[in-house]
Scaffold this motif. Structure first.
Motif, PDB file in Angstrom:
ATOM      1  N   GLY A   1       0.862  -1.388  -0.004  1.00 45.29           N
ATOM      2  CA  GLY A   1      -0.017   0.013  -0.303  1.00 45.29           C
ATOM      3  C   GLY A   1       1.071   1.084  -0.170  1.00 45.29           C
ATOM      4  O   GLY A   1       2.225   0.823  -0.152  1.00 45.29           O
ATOM      5  N   SER A   2      -0.247   2.600   0.112  1.00 41.19           N
ATOM      6  CA  SER A   2       0.940   3.977   0.088  1.00 41.19           C
ATOM      7  C   SER A   2       0.756   4.643   0.983  1.00 41.19           C
ATOM      8  O   SER A   2      -0.776   4.846   2.205  1.00 41.19           O
ATOM      9  CB  SER A   2       0.681   4.020  -0.742  1.00 41.19           C
ATOM     10  N   GLY A   3       1.196   5.118   1.817  1.00 38.23           N
ATOM     11  CA  GLY A   3       0.793   6.480   2.646  1.00 38.23           C
ATOM     12  C   GLY A   3       2.114   5.486   4.109  1.00 38.23           C
ATOM     13  O   GLY A   3       2.664   4.893   4.558  1.00 38.23           O
TER      14      GLY A   3
ATOM     15  N   ILE B   1       3.076   2.488   6.077  1.00 41.27           N
ATOM     16  CA  ILE B   1       2.445   2.126   5.763  1.00 41.27           C
ATOM     17  C   ILE B   1       4.369   1.585   4.924  1.00 41.27           C
ATOM     18  O   ILE B   1       4.380   1.990   4.355  1.00 41.27           O
ATOM     19  CB  ILE B   1       2.075   1.627   4.385  1.00 41.27           C
TER      20      ILE B   1
ATOM     21  N   VAL C   1      -1.902  -2.541   6.750  1.00 41.34           N
ATOM     22  CA  VAL C   1      -3.113  -2.002   6.809  1.00 41.34           C
ATOM     23  C   VAL C   1      -2.884  -0.892   8.161  1.00 41.34           C
ATOM     24  O   VAL C   1      -3.065  -1.527   9.433  1.00 41.34           O
ATOM     25  CB  VAL C   1      -4.573  -2.782   6.445  1.00 41.34           C
TER      26      VAL C   1
ATOM     27  N   CYS D   1      -6.954   3.671   8.906  1.00 42.12           N
ATOM     28  CA  CYS D   1      -7.213   4.654   8.324  1.00 42.12           C
ATOM     29  C   CYS D   1      -6.616   4.221   6.731  1.00 42.12           C
ATOM     30  O   CYS D   1      -6.841   5.296   5.413  1.00 42.12           O
ATOM     31  CB  CYS D   1      -7.193   6.039   9.062  1.00 42.12           C
ATOM     32  N   ASN D   2      -5.887   3.253   6.699  1.00 41.02           N
ATOM     33  CA  ASN D   2      -5.276   3.143   5.539  1.00 41.02           C
ATOM     34  C   ASN D   2      -5.844   1.844   4.396  1.00 41.02           C
ATOM     35  O   ASN D   2      -4.447   0.550   5.587  1.00 41.02           O
ATOM     36  CB  ASN D   2      -4.159   3.199   5.455  1.00 41.02           C
TER      37      ASN D   2
ATOM     38  N   SER E   1      -4.815   0.982   1.344  1.00 37.09           N
ATOM     39  CA  SER E   1      -4.380   0.799   0.052  1.00 37.09           C
ATOM     40  C   SER E   1      -3.260  -0.329  -0.256  1.00 37.09           C
ATOM     41  O   SER E   1      -3.543  -0.734  -1.583  1.00 37.09           O
ATOM     42  CB  SER E   1      -3.561   2.501   0.191  1.00 37.09           C
TER      43      SER E   1
END
Lengths: 313, 313
Positions: free
Chosen positions: A148-150, A153, A159, A162-163, A165
Motif C-alpha cells: 500500500g502507500s501512505g 505503511i 493496513v 485509516c489506510n 491501500s
C-alpha cells in the motif's frame, strides 16, 4: 510469564541505540495492548544504562498519535507497536506477535467464497503473511499481497485503521488477520468488499458485510438532516491535526447558514461530545472514530458534504 | 432556557476585551458543568466580532489545568469558571451561579452542632456568603469567613479542591456550600474537621466525618505495604507538573531498593492506571485524585513517605 512470550521486542537493540547516541533521558510510548511491557523495558534501560525513563501513560492509537509533550521532555522517544518514519529524537520500534496465525487462517478458509483473496494484516503479524499465503494456496485460492502507500505503511499487505491501500481492488474478497473489528470494519467501508476477519488470539472468524455498514452510515446521515448546531472537531494529536480541512468545513457551513463551532480535542470520546451539547459533530481527526459513537452523531467530512447536498434538495 | 438562567457570564465584557485588544482569534475553555455555555459564547463572539473561535473540548478541573495547546493556537484564551492570575494571552472569567443558596443553608442548620462555624464555598457561589452569614447568625452561630492563600484564591471564604486555607483552624466545624463531595471531602481530610456540605442545586445536606476518610486512607496504605512495582505519576497539566517532587520520590524509592517508574499522564484515570499494570501509584498531580480510585492504589507523596516508614520497621 505469558506477556513476555506474546510479543517480541528487541530491548537489546534499544539499549544499543541509547548507548550509541549517548542520550541522557528516554521516553517510552506504547499502545494499550503493549502498555504492560512498559515497566519491563523501563527497568532494563534503568538497569543497563542508568538514565531516567518516562513512560507515556495515556493511550496511543498509531503513528499519528505521538506524545509531543513527552517528546519535548526527553532526549529520545521510543514509540512502540506502530511503523513510521524516524525523526531526530523519535524512533519507531516495531513489535511482532509470536502467536502462530495458522489456526485462525485454517478456520477462515470455509468463509472465503471468492477465488482472488487480498490478504492483509497489521504490523504485529506482518512477518507471518507468507505462512498465510502457503495455507491459502493449498486451499486453491489466488492470493494478492500488495504494497500500500501512505505514512506508516512499510510492508506489503500492511493496513492501518485509516489506510486499506494494500487491498488490491481486483480481489473478490479480503482476509484480514488480526484482532478486533476496528481494522476489518474500516477495510469493508473503504473498499466496499466483504472482509473475513481471522483473530489469531481467539482463533475466531468474523465476516463483515460492507452493505450493512454503509446502510448504517446512511441512516445516521438521514437522522442529521434537520440538525441545528454543528461542532467541527480539530484534533490535537500530532498526526491528525488538520486545520485546513476544519476551516473548509466551517466555511461550507457558513455558506449554508449553518451554525458551526470549532472544537479542539485530543481524545475524541463519546462522553466529551455529549458534554459539549451540540447536535452533530464533523470529524477531521481519525476517520475511524465515527464507528465508536452510539449516542452522538459524528460524521466524516465526506458525509458532511453529502448532508449539505441532502439539505439543498 | 434553564442553562441561561443558572449562570451569570459577562459576555459583553468578553466582547469588549476582544474589541479593545483587537485580537484575531480566541479560545474558550470551560469546565464540564459549564461546557454547554461554550456554543452560546462562541456564537456571540462570532456574530459580534467576526473572528474565529475554538472551544477546548476536553474537561478542565481548575486554574491548574490550562489547555496549553489551545493557548498556543489563539491570540487570547478565556478560561471560565475558575479564578486565577491573568497572563498576556490568558484571561480568567469568573462565573456566578444565580441560584439562591438560602434554602440549602436553612436545611444545613440542624446538622451544625458547634458554635464557631467556618463557612466556605467555591467561586461560583462566593457572592452569596453574606446571605449565608445572615441566615446562620440568625441561628445564633458565630461565623468565620477567612481569606485563604495560594494560587487561584481570590476571595474570603473561597476554597479549591486542593486548598482549604480559608478554613480557620479555631472553628468547631465547617459549612461548605456547593455541589459534590470533591471539595468537602478534601476539606475534611486537610482540616480534620467535621464538614457539613449544603448543595444549592439539590438543597441536600451531607455530613462528612474526617475520621472515616482518614481510616480509609490508612487501610489503603496498609494494603500497599508489600507492593513490588511503583509508578510515580507526573502530570502533563499546566499547573500540576512537579518534576522536582517526582524525582524526589524516585530517589527515595531507589534508596529503599523499590522498583519505580516515572509515568507522564494528562488525565489521571483509573482505566489508565489499571492498564499500566503496576502495583501502586504515587501521585504528584492533583492531590485529590486519590479519592477517585477504587480498583487501583494511588497514594499522595506524604502517604508514600508513611509507607516507607512502615516498610522500614
Amino acid at each position: 510469564m505469558q506477556q513476555k512470550t506474546e510479543f517480541r521486542i528487541d530491548i537489546e537493540g534499544i539499549i544499543n541505540i541509547i548507548r550509541r547516541r549517548g542520550v541522557r533521558s528516554v521516553g517510552l510510548q506504547l499502545p494499550a495492548g503493549l502498555m504492560r511491557q512498559g515497566r519491563l523495558i523501563s527497568k532494563e534501560i534503568q538497569n543497563q544504562c542508568n538514565i531516567p525513563v518516562i513512560i507515556a501513560g495515556k493511550g496511543c492509537y498509531g503513528s499519528c498519535d505521538i506524545d509531543t509533550e513527552l517528546l519535548g521532555m526527553v532526549d529520545l522517544l521510543f514509540h512502540f507497536g506502530h511503523s513510521g518514519s524516524d525523526r531526530e529524537n523519535l524512533i519507531f520500534v516495531e513489535v511482532r506477535s509470536t502467536l502462530d496465525v495458522s489456526p485462525a487462517i485454517e478456520s477462515a478458509i470455509e468463509y472465503l467464497e471468492g477465488d482472488k483473496i487480498a490478504v492483509v494484516t497489521t504490523i504485529q503479524h506482518i512477518d507471518q503473511l507468507d505462512r498465510a499465503k502457503t495455507i491459502l494456496e493449498r486451499a486453491k485460492k489466488e492470493i494478492m499481497i500488495r504494497m500500500g502507500s501512505g505514512d506508516g505503511i512499510n510492508y506489503p499487505g500492511q493496513v492501518l485503521g485509516c489506510n486499506a491501500s494494500a487491498v488490491d481492488p481486483r480481489c473478490d474478497e479480503v482476509l484480514f488477520i488480526g484482532t478486533g473489528l476496528f481494522h476489518p470494519g474500516g477495510i469493508a467501508l473503504i473498499c466496499k468488499k466483504k472482509v473475513v476477519a481471522a483473530d489469531p488470539y481467539t482463533e475466531r472468524v468474523e465476516v463483515i458485510d460492507p452493505e450493512s455498514l454503509i446502510r448504517r452510515r446512511w441512516a445516521i446521515l438521514a437522522g442529521a438532516i434537520d440538525a441545528d448546531v454543528f461542532g467541527v472537531i480539530l484534533s490535537a494529536k500530532s498526526g491528525q491535526y488538520n486545520k485546513e480541512l476544519a476551516d473548509k468545513i466551517l466555511k461550507a457551513a457558513a455558506d449554508h447558514k449553518i451554525e458551526a463551532h470549532l472544537i479542539l480535542l485530543d481524545e475524541v470520546t463519546e462522553d466529551a461530545l455529549i458534554n459539549l451539547g451540540m447536535d452533530v459533530y464533523i470529524n477531521t481527526a481519525c476517520p475511524r472514530l465515527v464507528d465508536d459513537m452510539e449516542q452522538v452523531t459524528l460524521l466524516n467530512p465526506d458525509e458532511f458534504k453529502k448532508l449539505l447536498d441532502l439539505r439543498e434538495r
